[in-house]
Design a protein around this motif. Structure first.
Motif, PDB file in Angstrom:
ATOM      1  N   VAL A 186       0.871  -1.167   0.000  1.00  0.00           N
ATOM      2  CA  VAL A 186       0.000   0.000   0.000  1.00  0.00           C
ATOM      3  C   VAL A 186       0.904   1.211   0.000  1.00  0.00           C
ATOM      4  O   VAL A 186       1.479   1.571   1.012  1.00  0.00           O
ATOM      5  N   ASP A 187       1.067   1.837  -1.178  1.00  0.00           N
ATOM      6  CA  ASP A 187       2.105   2.856  -1.386  1.00  0.00           C
ATOM      7  C   ASP A 187       1.539   4.251  -1.208  1.00  0.00           C
ATOM      8  O   ASP A 187       0.696   4.675  -1.983  1.00  0.00           O
ATOM      9  N   THR A 188       2.054   4.992  -0.236  1.00  0.00           N
ATOM     10  CA  THR A 188       1.544   6.341  -0.023  1.00  0.00           C
ATOM     11  C   THR A 188       2.095   7.339  -1.014  1.00  0.00           C
ATOM     12  O   THR A 188       1.414   8.272  -1.387  1.00  0.00           O
ATOM     13  N   TRP A 189       3.361   7.185  -1.445  1.00  0.00           N
ATOM     14  CA  TRP A 189       3.905   8.246  -2.296  1.00  0.00           C
ATOM     15  C   TRP A 189       3.190   8.327  -3.622  1.00  0.00           C
ATOM     16  O   TRP A 189       3.228   9.322  -4.302  1.00  0.00           O
ATOM     17  N   ALA A 190       2.524   7.233  -4.017  1.00  0.00           N
ATOM     18  CA  ALA A 190       1.789   7.255  -5.276  1.00  0.00           C
ATOM     19  C   ALA A 190       0.425   7.898  -5.124  1.00  0.00           C
ATOM     20  O   ALA A 190      -0.361   7.879  -6.031  1.00  0.00           O
ATOM     21  N   SER A 191       0.163   8.487  -3.950  1.00  0.00           N
ATOM     22  CA  SER A 191      -1.073   9.212  -3.716  1.00  0.00           C
ATOM     23  C   SER A 191      -2.296   8.327  -3.882  1.00  0.00           C
ATOM     24  O   SER A 191      -3.279   8.724  -4.477  1.00  0.00           O
ATOM     25  N   THR A 192      -2.218   7.110  -3.356  1.00  0.00           N
ATOM     26  CA  THR A 192      -3.405   6.260  -3.349  1.00  0.00           C
ATOM     27  C   THR A 192      -4.550   6.992  -2.687  1.00  0.00           C
ATOM     28  O   THR A 192      -5.704   6.805  -3.006  1.00  0.00           O
ATOM     29  N   ALA A 193      -4.240   7.841  -1.741  1.00  0.00           N
ATOM     30  CA  ALA A 193      -5.250   8.695  -1.125  1.00  0.00           C
ATOM     31  C   ALA A 193      -4.641  10.072  -0.953  1.00  0.00           C
ATOM     32  O   ALA A 193      -4.438  10.547   0.130  1.00  0.00           O
ATOM     33  N   ALA A 194      -4.329  10.708  -2.072  1.00  0.00           N
ATOM     34  CA  ALA A 194      -3.513  11.915  -1.995  1.00  0.00           C
ATOM     35  C   ALA A 194      -4.344  13.149  -1.740  1.00  0.00           C
ATOM     36  O   ALA A 194      -5.544  13.138  -1.771  1.00  0.00           O
ATOM     37  N   GLY A 195      -3.651  14.226  -1.573  1.00  0.00           N
ATOM     38  CA  GLY A 195      -4.281  15.501  -1.350  1.00  0.00           C
ATOM     39  C   GLY A 195      -3.640  16.253  -0.219  1.00  0.00           C
ATOM     40  O   GLY A 195      -3.930  17.408  -0.017  1.00  0.00           O
ATOM     41  N   PHE A 202      -8.412  10.963  11.540  1.00  0.00           N
ATOM     42  CA  PHE A 202      -9.716  10.991  12.194  1.00  0.00           C
ATOM     43  C   PHE A 202     -10.861  10.920  11.195  1.00  0.00           C
ATOM     44  O   PHE A 202     -11.853  10.215  11.409  1.00  0.00           O
ATOM     45  N   LEU A 203     -10.742  11.656  10.081  1.00  0.00           N
ATOM     46  CA  LEU A 203     -11.810  11.678   9.080  1.00  0.00           C
ATOM     47  C   LEU A 203     -11.625  10.644   7.983  1.00  0.00           C
ATOM     48  O   LEU A 203     -12.525  10.415   7.189  1.00  0.00           O
ATOM     49  N   GLY A 204     -10.420  10.037   7.906  1.00  0.00           N
ATOM     50  CA  GLY A 204     -10.236   8.925   6.998  1.00  0.00           C
ATOM     51  C   GLY A 204      -9.604   9.261   5.668  1.00  0.00           C
ATOM     52  O   GLY A 204      -9.253   8.364   4.913  1.00  0.00           O
ATOM     53  N   HIS A 205      -9.475  10.568   5.357  1.00  0.00           N
ATOM     54  CA  HIS A 205      -8.876  10.912   4.068  1.00  0.00           C
ATOM     55  C   HIS A 205      -8.455  12.368   4.054  1.00  0.00           C
ATOM     56  O   HIS A 205      -9.134  13.224   4.630  1.00  0.00           O
ATOM     57  N   PRO A 206      -7.326  12.697   3.387  1.00  0.00           N
ATOM     58  CA  PRO A 206      -6.848  14.080   3.355  1.00  0.00           C
ATOM     59  C   PRO A 206      -7.838  15.072   2.756  1.00  0.00           C
ATOM     60  O   PRO A 206      -7.923  16.207   3.221  1.00  0.00           O
ATOM     61  N   THR A 207      -8.566  14.676   1.717  1.00  0.00           N
ATOM     62  CA  THR A 207      -9.518  15.607   1.106  1.00  0.00           C
ATOM     63  C   THR A 207     -10.583  16.024   2.099  1.00  0.00           C
ATOM     64  O   THR A 207     -10.961  17.200   2.177  1.00  0.00           O
ATOM     65  N   TYR A 208     -11.080  15.065   2.871  1.00  0.00           N
ATOM     66  CA  TYR A 208     -12.084  15.392   3.887  1.00  0.00           C
ATOM     67  C   TYR A 208     -11.486  16.299   4.961  1.00  0.00           C
ATOM     68  O   TYR A 208     -12.123  17.263   5.400  1.00  0.00           O
ATOM     69  N   ALA A 209     -10.266  15.988   5.398  1.00  0.00           N
ATOM     70  CA  ALA A 209      -9.629  16.802   6.422  1.00  0.00           C
ATOM     71  C   ALA A 209      -9.426  18.230   5.931  1.00  0.00           C
ATOM     72  O   ALA A 209      -9.690  19.204   6.653  1.00  0.00           O
ATOM     73  N   LEU A 210      -8.955  18.379   4.698  1.00  0.00           N
ATOM     74  CA  LEU A 210      -8.678  19.699   4.138  1.00  0.00           C
ATOM     75  C   LEU A 210      -9.952  20.532   4.069  1.00  0.00           C
ATOM     76  O   LEU A 210      -9.990  21.684   4.525  1.00  0.00           O
TER      77      LEU A 210
END
Length: 805
Positions: free
Chosen positions: A387-396, A634-642
């Motif tokens: 599960v690779d974070t740098w590839a922005s699997t859940a980016a933002g 806490f919210l599960g994803h950067p887009t939601y947090a932003l």
């Protein structure tokens, strides 16, 4: 955010503007500007690298600030144009510039290399993306200055438009995609021009034509065939092999033909193959050999009929392996609904042999930690494979959701959701000089220590697919709360003999026989922190406070090209260097577009009062970004947090700014909101790290309510220091609005213009500086630095009162 722009121009004689026109025009402009800012975070994550997601914040702040400064410098020329006409022209021009900026972002390649050419490309993107915000800053400055008697209602319209944009960005990204969302911002900006323009004027006809043209463009680009990614991560994207592509608020997902196979590609970087195998005819096929000869197959060897929880199943490789080996229950936890539903259960369900629709497979669309926190179920295996974070699997954002999957707190939760003899199976890339899988072992060791396992030497098995090399190969780490038995080790050895592609890196019996390699040495040390201090890379355990698992370079290696360019993880570690590059670009832009113009126009100003506004601006942005980072988990994803954090802080800070004149009629009381901010932030320093992880398992609606309870009171008092400080600096009387106060000061010595410029500059630089602090020292230190900035502002407050006197 844009509402912090204060009026800095002399009041121009103008005809009365209907209040409905005034509020609608300003609200639509604010909506378009913030929608553009939020959409850019998503687009930058795909086209550039996720390191640049927060660049959109500094770009917006820079553009708005520079627009206000240039509005002041050109006040005499702008005064010749009536307000509605000027605002309409600026909105029309801005809507066109939005399309120009979109084309630049999509067509200018930026790679993660340190070169003059790359620096110029990044600067071109930075400046072009800032142009729409620059024009918006000019417009806001003019309108706020000329309509200062209605500033309260203007302020409300500005904040209302921005707040609605925060609510609109997620559904727009889901419905029309990233590029079309930016075109939608141009539509709204042109609509604002339509509202501003006078009836039957050429401006109204031009704005109306642009609205229709942009809407037609969105309709024509519904499949993203006209406007889409051209260069991603500096590489040209050939659409010939793309069968399917779709955006949502989480990522851009496409299905590519790769020979006879089909691969899901996430944000033009990470990929996962769609399984095309009939489980009933699995045995003896190439599918069985290929999947069982891979390191992630070891948990299927040891628990062939166990209950599996698979985080990030993607195209289904781990799901297929578990089902084919006899697992009666496979729970897949996939964060992206496009992958779990649109691809695997709808469009490509037949190609995938309906794998995700089998009765023993249970797919949940959510983030891994939230699901585990909310379920009472216990598993034989909790598995994550590449599960690779740098590839922005859940980016933002810089701290991505997968980063929070590799922390000590996360591993402890995995262990706590295992059956008594269960195991976790984490597969990561590994290199000749181990660092990623080695860090997995370090994190698991720390988690086991916290669960009472004094010496976990027999609790690990590590295996690779061939010898370690510089490019990186998959390595699996198995870890249990109890020791691996001799029978389990014998089963693993037998599997190695059957599939000679697999190599053991660490087995309990080999370690007892004196085996030496970095994995054996780390486990034998029984102290991952002490081992990491003397090791070549930073493999110390990471926590939720600093969830940057993939940054393994030590400080002295960041500027060393040898340390950066070796291995598949080079682009992750180079992200720190790129962040420093962005900081330099921001500094140059602030000096060139904010400080220097005012310095040439107004001369030298007393530094101490101005430092107050630097401290307030720096404190606000440090706190805002620290909360965004903290709320990702806490919210599960950067887009939601932003969107949630900016929405709540923007709305509540605006309300605090409006009420500050009523509640603090005398500037001698300006210390009160600063003290309240400091006390509230200190409380959050101790409460958030403990409370938020405990609430992760709650429903999403409950978590949103908790965000509101935490952020609205804080944002309300954080909105008071800036306008209160401006009134103190300008020496205004209690019933004069902030805009009028700014105008009054302009005629004296331009101190207000300087104060606003310093505040904007601190916000621009602080947006990048916050990330540097978070990576090096953690989110708690980032928030503590915000507290320190507000303490400094409190100490500097007397300099404002003395100047006012």
């Amino acid at each position: 955010m844009s509402a912090t722009i204060q009026a800095v121009m002399p009041v121009s004689c103008s005809t009365e503007i209907p209040e409905r026109t005034l509020l609608a025009g300003l609200g639509l402009t604010s909506f378009a500007a913030l929608l553009l800012e939020l959409a850019l975070t998503r687009l930058f994550s795909v086209v550039l690298f996720y390191h640049f997601a927060f660049l959109a914040i500094s770009i917006a702040l820079l553009g708005l600030g520079a627009g206000g400064v240039f509005a002041y410098l050109l006040k005499n020329r702008l005064a010749r144009t009536e307000t509605r006409t000027l605002a309409a022209r600026l909105c029309i021009d801005s809507s066109i510039v939005v399309l120009f900026a979109l084309e630049v972002v999509l067509h200018v390649p930026v790679t993660l290399t340190v070169s003059g050419r790359n620096f110029l490309h990044l600067t071109a993107i930075y400046i072009s993306a800032a142009l729409p915000f620059f024009l918006t800053g000019v417009q806001f400055s003019v309108v706020f200055a000329r309509e200062s008697r209605r500033i309260s209602r203007l302020y409300a319209a500005d904040l209302g438009g921005g707040a609605v944009a925060c609510l609109a960005v997620v559904p727009l990204l889901n419905w029309v995609g990233g590029p079309n969302t930016i075109v939608a911002a141009a539509v709204v900006m042109a609509a604002a021009g339509l509202v501003w323009a006078k009836p039957l004027s050429g401006g109204r006809r031009a704005a109306g034509g642009l609205v229709v043209a942009f809407l037609l463009l969105i309709a024509a680009n519904h499949s993203n065939r006209l406007i889409d990614v051209v260069y991603a991560k500096g590489i040209f994207r050939d659409k010939a092999w793309v069968e399917f592509a779709r955006w949502n608020a989480l990522s851009r997902v496409e299905v590519d033909r790769q020979g006879q196979a089909k691969a899901i590609v996430i944000d033009a970087d990470a990929s996962t193959y769609i399984m095309n195998c009939d489980v009933a005819h699995w045995h003896g096929t190439a599918w069985e050999h290929d999947l069982m000869s891979a390191p992630p197959a070891l948990p299927n060897v040891l628990r062939p009929r166990g209950d599996f929880a698979i985080i990030g199943p993607g195209g289904g490789v781990d799901v297929l392996r578990a089902v084919a080996n006899g697992s009666p229950s496979v729970t897949g936890i996939e964060i992206n609904p496009i992958i779990a539903n649109t691809i695997m259960r709808e469009r490509y369900a037949g190609y995938a042999q309906h794998l995700y629709e089998r009765p023993e497979v249970h797919i949940h669309v959510t983030d891994g930690r939230s699901y585990l926190r909310s379920t009472p179920q216990r598993f034989d295996v909790v598995q994550m494979t590449l599960v690779d974070t740098w590839a922005s699997t859940a980016a933002g954002a810089f701290a991505l959701s997968e980063n929070n999957l590799y922390t000590v707190e996360a591993f402890r939760e995995y262990f706590e959701h295992l059956k008594p003899d269960g195991m976790i199976a984490i597969t990561r890339w590994e290199f000749r000089q181990p660092r990623e899988a080695l860090r997995v072992v370090a994190v698991a060791m720390d988690a086991l220590h916290s669960l009472g396992v004094a010496n976990p030497a027999r609790n690990f098995i590590v295996a690779s697919q061939g010898p370690l090399d510089e490019d990186g190969i998959p390595v699996v780490v198995l870890a249990k709360k109890t020791a691996f038995t001799p029978q389990e080790e014998a089963a693993v050895r037998a599997h190695f003999k059957q599939y000679d592609e697999l190599d053991p890196i660490y087995l309990p019996s080999q370690a007892e026989a004196g085996q030496h390699n970095p994995f054996a040495d780390l486990i034998a040390s029984n102290d991952p922190y002490r081992f990491a201090r003397s090791y070549a890379y930073n493999v110390a355990p990471v926590s939720d406070n600093a969830p940057f698992f993939f940054f393994t370079l030590k400080a002295g290696q960041i500027l060393g090209p040898e340390g950066i360019r070796n291995g598949i993880d080079w682009k992750v570690n180079l992200g720190v260097l790129v962040l420093l590059l962005v900081l330099i670009i921001s500094l140059v832009a602030v000096l060139g577009f904010l400080i220097l113009p005012l310095a040439l126009q107004t001369g030298r100003q007393s530094p101490l009062p101005l430092l107050y506004f630097v401290a307030v601006g720096l404190g606000y942005i440090l706190v805002e970004i620290a909360f965004i980072q903290r709320f990702v988990l806490f919210l599960g994803h950067p887009t939601y947090a932003l969107t949630v954090v900016i929405f709540l802080l923007m709305l509540s800070s605006g309300a605090g700014s409006l009420f500050s004149r009523r509640w603090l009629p005398r500037t001698e009381l300006a210390w009160m909101p600063l003290l309240l901010v400091i006390v509230a932030l200190i409380a959050n320093l101790f409460v958030l790290p403990r409370a938020l992880p405990a609430w992760v398992g709650l429903g999403f609606g409950y978590r949103l309510a908790i965000c509101g309870m935490l952020l609205i009171p804080l944002g309300f008092v954080m909105g008071m220091p800036f306008p209160t400080g401006l009134r103190a600096l300008a020496g205004s009387v209690p019933d004069i609005s902030v805009g009028a106060a700014a105008v009054g000061a302009a005629g004296e010595d331009n101190a207000v213009e300087w104060a606003w410029a310093m505040n904007a500059a601190a916000s621009v630089l602080g947006s990048v500086l916050a990330m540097v602090i978070a990576i090096q020292f953690g989110l708690t230190v980032t928030l503590a630095c915000g507290v320190g900035a507000y303490v400094l502002a409190l100490a500097l407050l007397p300099t404002l009162r003395s100047r006012s006197a």
